[in-house]
Design an enzyme around this catalytic site. Structure first.
Site, mmCIF file in Angstrom:
data_model
loop_
_atom_site.group_PDB
_atom_site.id
_atom_site.type_symbol
_atom_site.label_atom_id
_atom_site.label_comp_id
_atom_site.label_asym_id
_atom_site.label_seq_id
_atom_site.Cartn_x
_atom_site.Cartn_y
_atom_site.Cartn_z
ATOM 1 C CB ILE A 7 -7.455 15.908 -10.422
ATOM 2 C CG1 ILE A 7 -6.321 17.079 -9.777
ATOM 3 C CG2 ILE A 7 -9.137 16.264 -10.091
ATOM 4 C CD1 ILE A 7 -7.328 18.221 -11.049
ATOM 5 N N GLY A 8 -9.210 13.020 -8.657
ATOM 6 C CA GLY A 8 -9.174 11.591 -9.141
ATOM 7 C C GLY A 8 -10.991 11.848 -9.288
ATOM 8 C CE LYS A 13 -7.311 9.796 -2.432
ATOM 9 N NZ LYS A 13 -6.512 8.266 -2.560
ATOM 10 C CE1 TYR A 86 -1.309 0.561 -20.648
ATOM 11 C CE2 TYR A 86 -1.434 2.421 -21.906
ATOM 12 C CZ TYR A 86 -2.034 1.447 -21.111
ATOM 13 O OH TYR A 86 -3.318 1.499 -21.357
ATOM 14 C CG ASP A 95 -4.451 7.374 -12.292
ATOM 15 O OD1 ASP A 95 -3.913 7.721 -13.516
ATOM 16 O OD2 ASP A 95 -5.507 6.901 -11.314
ATOM 17 N NE ARG A 96 -2.870 2.070 -15.381
ATOM 18 C CZ ARG A 96 -3.658 0.530 -16.472
ATOM 19 N NH1 ARG A 96 -3.909 1.765 -17.623
ATOM 20 N NH2 ARG A 96 -2.477 0.113 -16.900
ATOM 21 C CG ASP A 116 -4.340 3.350 -7.109
ATOM 22 O OD1 ASP A 116 -5.381 3.520 -6.181
ATOM 23 O OD2 ASP A 116 -4.210 4.052 -7.859
ATOM 24 C CB THR A 119 -13.073 5.423 -9.437
ATOM 25 O OG1 THR A 119 -12.966 6.620 -8.881
ATOM 26 C CG2 THR A 119 -14.197 5.347 -10.567
ATOM 27 C CB THR A 171 -31.394 -9.648 -2.178
ATOM 28 O OG1 THR A 171 -32.042 -10.639 -1.794
ATOM 29 C CG2 THR A 171 -30.866 -9.090 -3.056
#
Length: 241
Positions: A7-8, A13, A86, A95-96, A116, A119, A171
């Site tokens: 879920i992004g 997906k 981390y 997701d990462r 990746d 967004t 532009t």
């Protein structure tokens, strides 16, 4: 069969796996329940793994009460079969972590840079000897285009697809070329810097909004559009052992 759900920020997906082989993919930008229903009517799903970058965990968990299969959520602090350096794993995007799991399944015991382009553009590094060391987050393609229009008085909102010369002649093309070529150079810079430290570095690329940001590279990356899904599927294979 396994179902993975990523879920992004802009879409969801859904991928069906038969063992390690993807057999079906759906991209959903609306209600998730009908999309899952359509899949379970066609495939005998027994396990599901999902992750989300939205604040909808309770709502999503509620959906799975409609189905007989078991589901498991991947979070940033989920236990995984490699060291994770981390500092605050509760803030690590699931997701990462899924992309890291997918990449290390395909290329185990290697130095990896995982890019990746969604967004946001994320750059995550896996050491062959020390596991996942962390990474960086940068604005994605659409975010950059929107920001130029939002934070200036006269620059227009430019669509990503369109004329793309090396140097903008007006532009519109100046903005499009500046953003898209800028992303390409940013990615190349990260790869070059990491390869100075790790000459055996393998690079994974996923996402990209339909753009080939790596087409000019002498050494092509491993393009894997289902990298996050593969990581979620790996989580299920570890769970079922």
């Amino acid at each position: 069969m396994n179902l993975t759900i990523d879920i992004g920020n802009t879409c969801t997906k859904l991928v069906v796996f038969d063992n390690d082989y993807p057999v079906h993919e759906t991209i959903c930008d609306g209600e998730l329940l009908p999309a899952i229903n359509a899949i379970v009517e066609k495939y005998p799903i027994s396990l599901c793994a999902w992750c989300s970058v939205r604040n909808n965990e309770s709502e999503t968990e509620e959906l799975f009460h409609h189905f007989p299969f078991r589901s498991r959520q991947l979070r940033g602090d989920t236990e995984v079969p490699l060291p994770v350096a981390y500092q605050n794993r509760k803030t690590l995007g699931a997701d990462r972590l899924a992309a890291v799991l997918g990449a290390t399944a395909l290329q185990p015991n290697e130095n990896l840079l995982i890019i990746d382009a969604g967004t946001c553009i994320t750059y995550d590094f896996v050491s062959a000897h020390h596991g996942y060391l962390g990474g960086n987050i940068s604005p994605g393609l659409d975010m950059r285009l929107k920001a130029l229009a939002h934070f200036t008085a006269k620059l227009p909102k430019v669509e990503a697809h369109g004329e793309l010369p090396e140097i903008g002649k007006n532009t519109e093309t100046a903005i499009r070329c500046g953003v898209i070529h800028g992303i390409a150079h940013e990615i190349e810079g990260y790869v070059d810097e990491m390869r100075l430290q790790h000459t055996d570095l393998k690079v994974f690329f996923t996402g990209g909004n339909g753009f080939d940001f790596t087409g000019r590279w002498a050494q092509q990356p491993i393009n894997e559009p289902l990298l996050v899904a593969r990581g979620l599927n790996r989580l299920l294979s570890l769970t079922s052992r």
